[in-house]
Write an enzyme that holds these catalytic residues in place. Structure first.
Site, PDB file in Angstrom:
ATOM      1  N   TYR A  18      -3.690 -31.214  30.177  1.00  9.38           N
ATOM      2  CA  TYR A  18      -4.525 -31.755  29.073  1.00  9.38           C
ATOM      3  C   TYR A  18      -5.694 -32.579  29.614  1.00  9.38           C
ATOM      4  CZ  TYR A  18      -1.450 -30.818  24.960  1.00  9.38           C
ATOM      5  OH  TYR A  18      -0.889 -30.078  23.880  1.00  9.38           O
TER       6      TYR A  18
ATOM      7  N   LYS B 282       8.734 -24.746  35.374  1.00  8.29           N
ATOM      8  CA  LYS B 282       8.554 -23.612  35.632  1.00  8.29           C
ATOM      9  C   LYS B 282       8.654 -23.337  37.095  1.00  8.29           C
ATOM     10  CE  LYS B 282       7.946 -19.360  34.145  1.00  8.29           C
ATOM     11  NZ  LYS B 282       8.957 -18.403  33.509  1.00  8.29           N
TER      12      LYS B 282
ATOM     13  N   ASP C 293      10.874 -21.305  29.686  1.00  7.62           N
ATOM     14  CA  ASP C 293      11.191 -20.142  28.723  1.00  7.62           C
ATOM     15  C   ASP C 293      12.500 -19.940  28.415  1.00  7.62           C
ATOM     16  OD1 ASP C 293      11.781 -19.507  31.763  1.00  7.62           O
ATOM     17  OD2 ASP C 293      11.144 -17.294  31.510  1.00  7.62           O
TER      18      ASP C 293
ATOM     19  N   ASP D  97       4.616 -30.445  24.402  1.00 12.04           N
ATOM     20  CA  ASP D  97       4.022 -30.160  23.204  1.00 12.04           C
ATOM     21  C   ASP D  97       4.578 -28.962  22.447  1.00 12.04           C
ATOM     22  OD1 ASP D  97       1.905 -30.137  21.412  1.00 12.04           O
ATOM     23  OD2 ASP D  97       0.713 -28.474  22.282  1.00 12.04           O
TER      24      ASP D  97
ATOM     25  N   ASP E  88       7.623 -29.008  19.135  1.00 11.82           N
ATOM     26  CA  ASP E  88       7.294 -28.326  17.806  1.00 11.82           C
ATOM     27  C   ASP E  88       8.617 -27.491  17.558  1.00 11.82           C
ATOM     28  OD1 ASP E  88       4.748 -29.427  17.645  1.00 11.82           O
ATOM     29  OD2 ASP E  88       4.182 -27.827  16.813  1.00 11.82           O
TER      30      ASP E  88
HETATM   31  C1  IPM Z   1       0.731 -33.374  19.284  1.00 10.42           C
HETATM   32  C2  IPM Z   1      -0.600 -32.516  18.882  1.00 10.42           C
HETATM   33  C3  IPM Z   1      -1.521 -32.899  19.855  1.00 10.42           C
HETATM   34  C4  IPM Z   1      -1.152 -32.475  21.064  1.00 10.42           C
HETATM   35  C5  IPM Z   1      -2.938 -32.061  19.693  1.00 10.42           C
HETATM   36  C6  IPM Z   1      -3.278 -32.879  18.077  1.00 10.42           C
HETATM   37  C7  IPM Z   1      -3.948 -32.648  20.562  1.00 10.42           C
HETATM   38  O1  IPM Z   1      -0.310 -31.189  19.047  1.00 10.42           O
HETATM   39  O2  IPM Z   1       0.455 -34.490  19.461  1.00 10.42           O
HETATM   40  O3  IPM Z   1       1.708 -32.761  19.842  1.00 10.42           O
HETATM   41  O4  IPM Z   1      -1.391 -31.205  21.680  1.00 10.42           O
HETATM   42  O5  IPM Z   1      -0.858 -33.408  22.178  1.00 10.42           O
HETATM   43 MG    MG Z   2       1.851 -30.599  19.408  1.00 11.49          MG
END
Ligand code: IPM
Ligand code: MG
Length: 366
Positions: A146, A195, A227, A251, A255
């Protein structure tokens, strides 16, 4: 206690869900005798519209002058929103990355907890006796891909893009410490995800995390490739207590972890530096497709506000009260659309609630 809270409503469903979290915080203050001074801070698309950039220096100052920042969500539909015709460093997400870096918010905590009452919304096949899990992802937030150097240029007539992934030992050590400290207060298990079979940064990561582990003899440390971790999260999430990982892996895995709780609308998060300051936001995005319809699930934001009470203000009792009120709201069958059981029969015993109604139900239970 007097709390100075910066509020980033942001874009999409942001303003709707933040309003519910503020309603809950106000109720907590009323009940426990605290007071809050809110300061609105512009970030994301709304800041682009008002100031031409996704985050101004003034907004950073406002955040620095707050004890904590409560955030909704930022960004719009990349296919249709004019914000995405701007250069990448001027888009809404750049504001979020900039505030994380400016405030040195290197530790991102993302708990994923399966409520017993929501087991029927969990897409994983039920286990005998019902599935439960309670894990937290500790994501490094100010390093890695990032924040590495990046560019796009034409090399020998071929358009080429480069992103660099860099970590130094200090960045790894401090996030590893955060993970072990959290594990000491929970199940005393850390799984470090990398990884290391491919990446140099991962090999350094593994080495430093292993060194830090020596200071925490009570915590058991394991290592897992990313993975495999993606697979294990859907196969056997019960095996995890604390997962510590670098920015990009965190990240993606967070999710995934949120979705196995039944809905991404349940996952809160805290982004912390080494002081008590924190930025608290749901892990989900701005959901522009449902913005303004009052149907978003505000629970992730409300649980983020509970994390704020706990981590920034040290108000454990108040944080637990909010978490219990959320739990009871769900147990009483009140659900935003995303939390409705898949089975018709189970759905019949639940009541669909709008975003502001969920906020009200939680407040009633406080
Ligand atoms: C998160 C989001 C952010 C990230 C985006 C919006 C830049 O997906 O907070 O997880 O990737 O960190
Ligand atoms: Mg995210």
């Amino acid at each position: 206690m007097k709390m100075k809270i910066g509020v980033i409503r942001g874009d999409g469903i942001g303003p709707e869900i933040v309003a519910q979290a503020q309603k809950v915080l106000d109720r907590v203050c009323e009940k426990y005798g605290h007071s809050i001074e809110y300061t609105d801070i512009l970030m994301g698309g709304c800041s682009i519209d008002a100031c031409g950039v996704p985050l101004t220096d003034e907004a950073i100052e406002q955040a620095k002058n707050s004890d904590a920042v409560l955030m909704g969500s930022i960004g719009g539909d990349a296919a249709t929103s004019p914000w995405y015709r701007l250069a990448p460093e001027l888009r809404p997400e750049a504001g979020l990355l900039r505030i994380r870096k400016a405030l040195n918010l290197y530790a991102n905590l993302r708990p994923a907890y399966l409520y017993r009452e929501l087991a029927d919304a969990c897409p994983l096949a039920a286990k005998d006796g019902g599935r439960t899990f309670d894990l937290i992802i500790v994501r490094e937030l100010t390093g890695g891909l990032y924040f590495g150097d990046r560019y796009t240029k034409t090399v020998d007539g071929v358009e080429t893009a480069v992103d660099t992934l860099k970590y130094d030992e200090n960045e790894i050590r401090r996030i590893a410490k955060t993970a072990f400290e959290i594990a000491m207060k929970r199940g005393k298990k850390v799984c470090s995800v990398d990884k290391a079979n491919v990446l140099d940064t991962s090999r350094l990561w593994r080495k430093i995390v292993t060194e830090v582990a020596e200071d925490y003899p009570e915590v058991s440390l394991s290592h897992m490739y990313v993975d495999n971790c993606a697979m294990q999260l859907v196969l056997e999430p019960e095996q995890f207590d604390v997962i510590v990982t670098e920015n990009m892996f965190g990240d993606i895995l967070s999710d995934e972890a949120s979705m196995i709780t039944g809905s991404i609308g349940m996952l809160s998060s805290a982004s912390l530096n080494e002081t008590s300051f924190g930025l608290y936001e749901p892990s989900h995005g701005s959901a522009p497709d449902i913005a303004g319809k009052n149907i978003a699930n505000p629970i992730a934001t409300i649980l983020s506000a509970a994390m704020m009470l706990r981590y920034t203000f040290g108000l454990t009792q108040e944080a637990e009260a909010v978490e219990k009120a959320v739990q009871r709201t769900i147990a009483d069958g009140f659900r935003s659309v995303d939390l409705m059981p898949r089975e018709e029969e189970a759905a019949a015993s639940c009541t669909v609630q709008k975003c502001d109604e969920i906020g009200a139900r939680i407040c009633e239970r406080l």
